[in-house]
Scaffold this motif. Structure first.
Motif, PDB file in Angstrom:
ATOM      1  N   THR A 121       0.876  -1.163   0.000  1.00 42.98           N
ATOM      2  CA  THR A 121       0.000   0.000   0.000  1.00 42.98           C
ATOM      3  C   THR A 121       0.915   1.214   0.000  1.00 42.98           C
ATOM      4  O   THR A 121       1.606   1.479   0.991  1.00 42.98           O
ATOM      5  N   ASP A 122       0.948   1.921  -1.115  1.00 43.07           N
ATOM      6  CA  ASP A 122       1.906   3.016  -1.305  1.00 43.07           C
ATOM      7  C   ASP A 122       1.201   4.344  -1.061  1.00 43.07           C
ATOM      8  O   ASP A 122       0.434   4.823  -1.905  1.00 43.07           O
ATOM      9  N   ARG A 123       1.448   4.930   0.103  1.00 43.72           N
ATOM     10  CA  ARG A 123       0.793   6.187   0.467  1.00 43.72           C
ATOM     11  C   ARG A 123       1.560   7.408  -0.021  1.00 43.72           C
ATOM     12  O   ARG A 123       1.132   8.550   0.189  1.00 43.72           O
ATOM     13  N   ARG A 124       2.692   7.191  -0.678  1.00 50.75           N
ATOM     14  CA  ARG A 124       3.444   8.309  -1.233  1.00 50.75           C
ATOM     15  C   ARG A 124       2.679   8.932  -2.403  1.00 50.75           C
ATOM     16  O   ARG A 124       1.788   8.317  -2.984  1.00 50.75           O
ATOM     17  N   ALA A 125       3.035  10.167  -2.753  1.00 50.59           N
ATOM     18  CA  ALA A 125       2.401  10.829  -3.899  1.00 50.59           C
ATOM     19  C   ALA A 125       3.026  10.308  -5.187  1.00 50.59           C
ATOM     20  O   ALA A 125       4.252  10.237  -5.314  1.00 50.59           O
ATOM     21  N   PHE A 126       2.173   9.931  -6.143  1.00 50.53           N
ATOM     22  CA  PHE A 126       2.657   9.410  -7.412  1.00 50.53           C
ATOM     23  C   PHE A 126       3.044  10.553  -8.347  1.00 50.53           C
ATOM     24  O   PHE A 126       2.645  11.706  -8.162  1.00 50.53           O
ATOM     25  N   THR A 127       3.797  10.216  -9.376  1.00 44.73           N
ATOM     26  CA  THR A 127       4.376  11.234 -10.254  1.00 44.73           C
ATOM     27  C   THR A 127       3.355  11.762 -11.261  1.00 44.73           C
ATOM     28  O   THR A 127       2.211  11.318 -11.325  1.00 44.73           O
ATOM     29  N   ALA A 128       3.812  12.692 -12.100  1.00 45.11           N
ATOM     30  CA  ALA A 128       2.967  13.288 -13.132  1.00 45.11           C
ATOM     31  C   ALA A 128       2.871  12.411 -14.374  1.00 45.11           C
ATOM     32  O   ALA A 128       2.058  12.700 -15.272  1.00 45.11           O
ATOM     33  N   ALA A 201       3.336   5.128   7.032  1.00 41.30           N
ATOM     34  CA  ALA A 201       2.479   6.311   6.976  1.00 41.30           C
ATOM     35  C   ALA A 201       3.254   7.489   6.391  1.00 41.30           C
ATOM     36  O   ALA A 201       4.484   7.539   6.460  1.00 41.30           O
ATOM     37  N   VAL A 202       2.524   8.423   5.801  1.00 44.08           N
ATOM     38  CA  VAL A 202       3.162   9.622   5.252  1.00 44.08           C
ATOM     39  C   VAL A 202       2.520  10.858   5.866  1.00 44.08           C
ATOM     40  O   VAL A 202       1.339  10.856   6.226  1.00 44.08           O
ATOM     41  N   THR A 203       3.313  11.917   5.984  1.00 46.91           N
ATOM     42  CA  THR A 203       2.801  13.176   6.507  1.00 46.91           C
ATOM     43  C   THR A 203       1.925  13.857   5.454  1.00 46.91           C
ATOM     44  O   THR A 203       2.047  13.601   4.251  1.00 46.91           O
ATOM     45  N   ALA A 204       1.024  14.711   5.903  1.00 45.43           N
ATOM     46  CA  ALA A 204       0.104  15.395   5.002  1.00 45.43           C
ATOM     47  C   ALA A 204       0.868  16.289   4.027  1.00 45.43           C
ATOM     48  O   ALA A 204       1.869  16.918   4.379  1.00 45.43           O
ATOM     49  N   ASP A 213      -4.954  10.447   6.805  1.00 45.03           N
ATOM     50  CA  ASP A 213      -3.783  10.802   7.603  1.00 45.03           C
ATOM     51  C   ASP A 213      -3.662   9.848   8.788  1.00 45.03           C
ATOM     52  O   ASP A 213      -4.499   9.852   9.692  1.00 45.03           O
ATOM     53  N   PHE A 214      -2.613   9.034   8.756  1.00 46.41           N
ATOM     54  CA  PHE A 214      -2.362   8.090   9.846  1.00 46.41           C
ATOM     55  C   PHE A 214      -1.342   8.626  10.846  1.00 46.41           C
ATOM     56  O   PHE A 214      -0.824   7.872  11.665  1.00 46.41           O
ATOM     57  N   THR A 215      -1.045   9.925  10.802  1.00 43.90           N
ATOM     58  CA  THR A 215       0.028  10.470  11.635  1.00 43.90           C
ATOM     59  C   THR A 215      -0.482  11.376  12.755  1.00 43.90           C
ATOM     60  O   THR A 215       0.293  12.126  13.336  1.00 43.90           O
ATOM     61  N   PHE A 217      -1.356  10.451  15.743  1.00 41.97           N
ATOM     62  CA  PHE A 217      -0.794   9.981  17.007  1.00 41.97           C
ATOM     63  C   PHE A 217       0.564   9.310  16.835  1.00 41.97           C
ATOM     64  O   PHE A 217       1.052   8.640  17.735  1.00 41.97           O
ATOM     65  N   SER A 218       1.160   9.467  15.662  1.00 40.60           N
ATOM     66  CA  SER A 218       2.469   8.871  15.407  1.00 40.60           C
ATOM     67  C   SER A 218       3.157   9.678  14.321  1.00 40.60           C
ATOM     68  O   SER A 218       2.542  10.531  13.683  1.00 40.60           O
ATOM     69  N   SER A 219       4.424   9.408  14.125  1.00 39.31           N
ATOM     70  CA  SER A 219       5.165  10.106  13.086  1.00 39.31           C
ATOM     71  C   SER A 219       4.918   9.424  11.740  1.00 39.31           C
ATOM     72  O   SER A 219       4.247   8.405  11.651  1.00 39.31           O
ATOM     73  N   GLY A 220       5.465  10.000  10.699  1.00 37.24           N
ATOM     74  CA  GLY A 220       5.380   9.417   9.368  1.00 37.24           C
ATOM     75  C   GLY A 220       6.564   9.907   8.563  1.00 37.24           C
ATOM     76  O   GLY A 220       7.430  10.606   9.083  1.00 37.24           O
ATOM     77  N   PHE A 221       6.597   9.542   7.288  1.00 33.69           N
ATOM     78  CA  PHE A 221       7.690  10.025   6.459  1.00 33.69           C
ATOM     79  C   PHE A 221       7.110  10.884   5.340  1.00 33.69           C
ATOM     80  O   PHE A 221       5.893  10.938   5.132  1.00 33.69           O
ATOM     81  N   SER A 222       7.971  11.560   4.620  1.00 32.57           N
ATOM     82  CA  SER A 222       7.519  12.484   3.585  1.00 32.57           C
ATOM     83  C   SER A 222       6.824  11.740   2.456  1.00 32.57           C
ATOM     84  O   SER A 222       7.261  10.669   2.027  1.00 32.57           O
ATOM     85  N   ALA A 223       5.738  12.340   1.967  1.00 35.53           N
ATOM     86  CA  ALA A 223       5.036  11.775   0.810  1.00 35.53           C
ATOM     87  C   ALA A 223       5.804  12.020  -0.473  1.00 35.53           C
ATOM     88  O   ALA A 223       5.450  11.467  -1.518  1.00 35.53           O
TER      89      ALA A 223
END
Length: 322
Positions: A121-128, A201-204, A213-215, A217-223
């Motif tokens: 499950t890839d929560r990162r932002a996909f490219t153009a 999880a990724v940050t907004a 947004d799963f962050t 109550f926890s940290s996440g990484f950059s989208a």
């Protein structure tokens, strides 16, 4: 017990183990398998139903994903799965019973089976970079093969989807039950093997359509620096809304996700929009004809790197538990 029975049971157990990789809402993995020398029975684990899923829609879709994963594993092992789905309006008995017959493995099933181990499950932002039309057609066909439909959304439909996703997020931010669920499933014990850990999880960030947004109550990484500009958003729907339809929606979702993975694309289900009855009704208006929205999916070209794998529960908790 003859040798054929032992071999069949072994194949069924292996398929159930492979199905542990299936996606599920909040990574709850809410299913149990019972095996014999003749069949594989799928049950819903009601103890893992979310309080914010009162009608069990996401529970059943999750179970349908596991069912499809198991059937793909059997087909790749030269066994033809025959699925008998429960038609009662209850989850108390088996949702589905799978038996098998022998056949040659089809290349498509082998490719999907290989994709099972790679899918995330890839929560990162996909490219153009846009998803080509042939792949979109393959995703639509994958859903159709499993008794559901996938409608890609375009133009003004995406504007509506963005508004619905924003409204869902606003409601969840002020819903104590949802916040309790989010806290529970994003802060799991290290050995639980479930939930949404910070590494997945990724940050907004600014996205074409907001993602859950799963962050809180926890940290996440950059989208990442992208914005989902080239992503395809598909609304997966069924003709009716019975227990079986929801199960089939999960099977179709799994087929769509694995088809995307086999094509080298990233993907992620979107369920928050359809978790509210009125928002689900508004989503239904995006359909070109009658239908019951079940879940959405985002598919696109991922940025470099690979998202972390979500944890999985020990097999002993899900395969013939006491």
């Amino acid at each position: 017990m003859n040798v054929t029975g032992l071999q069949t049971r072994g194949a069924l157990l292996e398929a159930a183990r492979d199905a542990l990789a299936a996606p599920s809402v909040f990574n709850t993995q809410p299913w149990i398998w019972r095996t014999s020398t003749e069949d594989l029975q799928l049950f819903a684990d009601e103890h893992r139903r979310l309080a914010t899923d009162p009608d069990g829609r996401q529970l059943l879709i999750s179970c349908g994903c596991a069912l499809h994963h198991a059937c793909v594993a059997l087909a790749a092992n030269r066994l033809v799965p025959d699925v008998r789905r429960q038609r009662a309006a209850t989850t108390m008995g088996p949702l589905a019973v799978v038996t098998v017959g022998e056949s040659a493995a089809h290349d498509t099933q082998v490719n999907l089976y290989r994709a099972m181990a790679r899918r995330r499950t890839d929560r990162r932002a996909f490219t153009a970079e846009p998803v080509n039309s042939a792949t979109v057609s393959a995703l639509v066909a994958a859903a159709e093969q499993h008794g559901a439909h996938l409608q890609p959304l375009t133009g003004d439909q995406l504007t509506v989807l963005r508004e619905l996703a924003g409204e869902a997020a606003a409601r969840q931010a002020t819903d104590p039950r949802y916040q309790e669920e989010l806290l529970r499933w994003t802060n799991r014990p290290p050995d639980a093997g479930d939930g949404v850990p910070a590494v997945t999880a990724v940050t907004a960030s600014e996205r074409r359509v907001p993602v859950r947004d799963f962050t809180y109550f926890s940290s996440g990484f950059s989208a990442g620096p992208e914005h989902d500009v080239g992503a395809v958003y598909g609304l997966l729907f069924t003709d009716a809304d019975t227990l079986t339809d929801r199960l089939r929606a999960g099977e179709a979702l799994s087929a769509v996700l694995l088809t995307a993975t086999a094509a080298g694309l990233g993907s992620a289900p979107i369920s928050d929009v359809v978790e509210f009855a009125d928002l689900r009704a508004q989503a239904a208006r995006l359909l070109s004809g009658p239908g019951q929205p079940q879940i959405l999916v985002r598919v696109g070209h991922p940025p470099p790197g690979r998202p972390a794998q979500s944890p999985r529960r020990p097999a002993a908790q899900m395969l013939d538990p006491p």
